[in-house]
Motif scaffolding. Structure first.
Motif, PDB file in Angstrom:
ATOM      1  N   ASP A 105      -3.102   0.193  -4.076  1.00  0.00           N
ATOM      2  CA  ASP A 105      -3.124  -1.067  -3.339  1.00  0.00           C
ATOM      3  C   ASP A 105      -2.719  -2.154  -4.323  1.00  0.00           C
ATOM      4  O   ASP A 105      -3.450  -2.446  -5.269  1.00  0.00           O
ATOM      5  N   HIS A 129       0.862  -1.176   0.000  1.00  0.00           N
ATOM      6  CA  HIS A 129       0.000   0.000   0.000  1.00  0.00           C
ATOM      7  C   HIS A 129       0.899   1.227   0.000  1.00  0.00           C
ATOM      8  O   HIS A 129       1.899   1.270   0.736  1.00  0.00           O
ATOM      9  N   PHE A 164      -6.163  -0.916   4.395  1.00  0.00           N
ATOM     10  CA  PHE A 164      -5.062   0.048   4.466  1.00  0.00           C
ATOM     11  C   PHE A 164      -4.647   0.359   5.893  1.00  0.00           C
ATOM     12  O   PHE A 164      -3.501   0.743   6.155  1.00  0.00           O
ATOM     13  N   GLY A 179      -6.972   0.499  -0.419  1.00  0.00           N
ATOM     14  CA  GLY A 179      -7.477  -0.835  -0.185  1.00  0.00           C
ATOM     15  C   GLY A 179      -8.234  -0.909   1.127  1.00  0.00           C
ATOM     16  O   GLY A 179      -7.996  -0.117   2.038  1.00  0.00           O
TER      17      GLY A 179
END
Length: 426
Positions: A285, A228, A310, A307
């Motif tokens: 992501d 990420h 995260f 995402g």
């Protein structure tokens, strides 16, 4: 960990809006973003399906906009709706998309949205290309990034020819990300054991199959890694994190159920270099799979937005990708610090069935720590309990389906059933 990062120098005069397109009310990523910035004093707003979604009941939400969408609306209508919301908020607002449809809409209508909202200015066609399995595969090939071998059949005859030469098992996925807009060819990721099964399934895919047929990377010989990151206007990483996925639901191909932060400088460098070459900016992501057979990391997915998991990732200064985005777009410095290695993320409503399934499925990834150095729960938070309670109330039906899927999978000794998508983007 609930109030980590409260000393970050954020601009509290700039609110943020969670943007979603489609119906997936049980989405912990949106709740995580509301809490992450809301705990810093940033006014938070969200698009919700109804008044009683978990996100709509967070104590950190300043206002909700009930706007049910399907993903089949005309883009102009969606843009008009966003601009109406912008006028109601009344000041420039950071946009935080939680799905590919929203990320693509923002990128492709940037000029119309720019007066009311703040967001990274990616090349207009790039998010759509990254969200597409075929587009991502072509970008990987063009820039020398390993990815699983794949074909994109244009007809049933192409599938027949492929069935005669392919090495099975193979994996079938929908070619494009926007499967909510029409009937998908396959439901999630489907493992296909042989030519007869492939040809039987393909009869329902129509004259122009919207699928990708991809090399199967056996889980016994692979590790699932996640990256990420938030990239600035110069394509340099403002924050970049690496971790290992331990469990997913549905098993081995669905949304993250449990993951750990694990330092991986090689993967971080690969991801940053790929982003620099393609010119992406904003939150991303990425899903990678390490193939032990050839010792290479292979890029499976590139989601051009935050995402759902995260909040697994945070550095020692309290920065996650959402906070990094807000700091950068409001002209603030993003503090650099090491990621908090060993931290764990658990999605409560799906990790229990995943845990039961993975007990049958072999050893845990070798890089995953045996003991967590702090756990971030997707839903429960002592300072914000209503989203968790609402999730429980709304997940009785989906929870029963998860258990039925688990029982069916258990009866198929040594096989993998077709894997269904989780509720909403991962």
């Amino acid at each position: 960990m609930a109030r980590s990062g409260t000393r970050l120098a954020v601009d509290r005069s700039v609110p943020a809006l969670i943007v979603k397109i489609g119906a997936y009310p049980l989405h912990h990523g949106g709740v995580g973003a509301i809490r992450s910035l809301g705990r810093l004093g940033v006014p938070m707003y969200a698009v919700t399906e109804d008044r009683f979604t978990p996100a709509a009941l967070s104590r950190y939400l300043r206002g909700r906009f009930v706007w049910p969408t399907t993903g089949r609306e005309a883009p102009d209508r969606l843009v008009t709706g966003l601009l109406r919301i912008g006028r109601r908020i009344g000041r420039p607002t950071l946009l935080l998309p939680t799905d590919e449809e929203a990320a693509v809409l923002i990128a492709e209508h940037a000029e119309a949205l720019a007066g009311s909202f703040l967001f990274p200015r990616a090349a207009p066609g790039l998010p759509r290309r990254l969200a597409s399995k075929q587009g991502l595969h072509e970008l990987c090939a063009a820039h020398g990034v390993p990815s699983p071998a794949a074909v994109f059949p244009g007809s049933y005859a192409d599938i027949e020819a492929y069935a005669g030469r392919a090495r099975f098992p193979v994996v079938a996925k929908n070619r494009e990300a926007f499967v909510r807009r029409e009937r998908p060819a396959v439901t999630g990721t489907t493992r296909i054991g042989g030519p007869a099964q492939l040809l039987d399934l393909a009869r329902d895919w129509g004259p122009r199959p919207g699928v990708i047929l991809q090399e199967y990377l056996p889980r016994e010989q692979a590790e699932d890694w996640i990256v990420h990151a938030c990239f600035g206007a110069d394509r340099a990483p403002l924050a970049l994190f690496t971790g290992v996925k331990v469990r997913s639901w549905p098993p081995h191909a669905g949304m993250t159920a449990c993951a750990y932060v694990v330092d991986n400088p090689e993967l971080a460098k690969m991801s940053a270099e790929f982003v620099r070459r393609i010119g992406f900016t904003g939150i991303a992501d990425l899903d990678w799979r390490f193939d032990r057979r050839d010792g290479r990391y292979k890029l499976l997915d590139f989601n051009p937005r935050m995402g759902a998991q995260f909040r697994l990732f945070e550095n020692a200064a309290g920065v996650d990708v959402v906070r990094a985005q807000h700091l950068a777009l409001t002209g603030r410095t993003v503090p650099e610090a090491p990621q908090r290695a060993g931290r764990r993320f658990v999605v409560e409503n799906v990790d229990l069935p995943a845990l039961l399934a993975y007990r049958r499925g072999g050893p845990r990834p070798p890089h995953a720590p045996r003991r967590a150095r702090g756990t971030e729960l997707a839903w429960f938070a002592g300072d914000d309990p209503l989203p968790f309670l609402t999730m429980l109330a709304r997940s009785v039906g989906p929870g029963a389906r998860h258990l039925r899927q688990l029982r069916r999978a258990g009866r198929r000794a040594g096989t993998e059933a077709p894997l269904r998508q989780g509720e909403g983007p991962k």
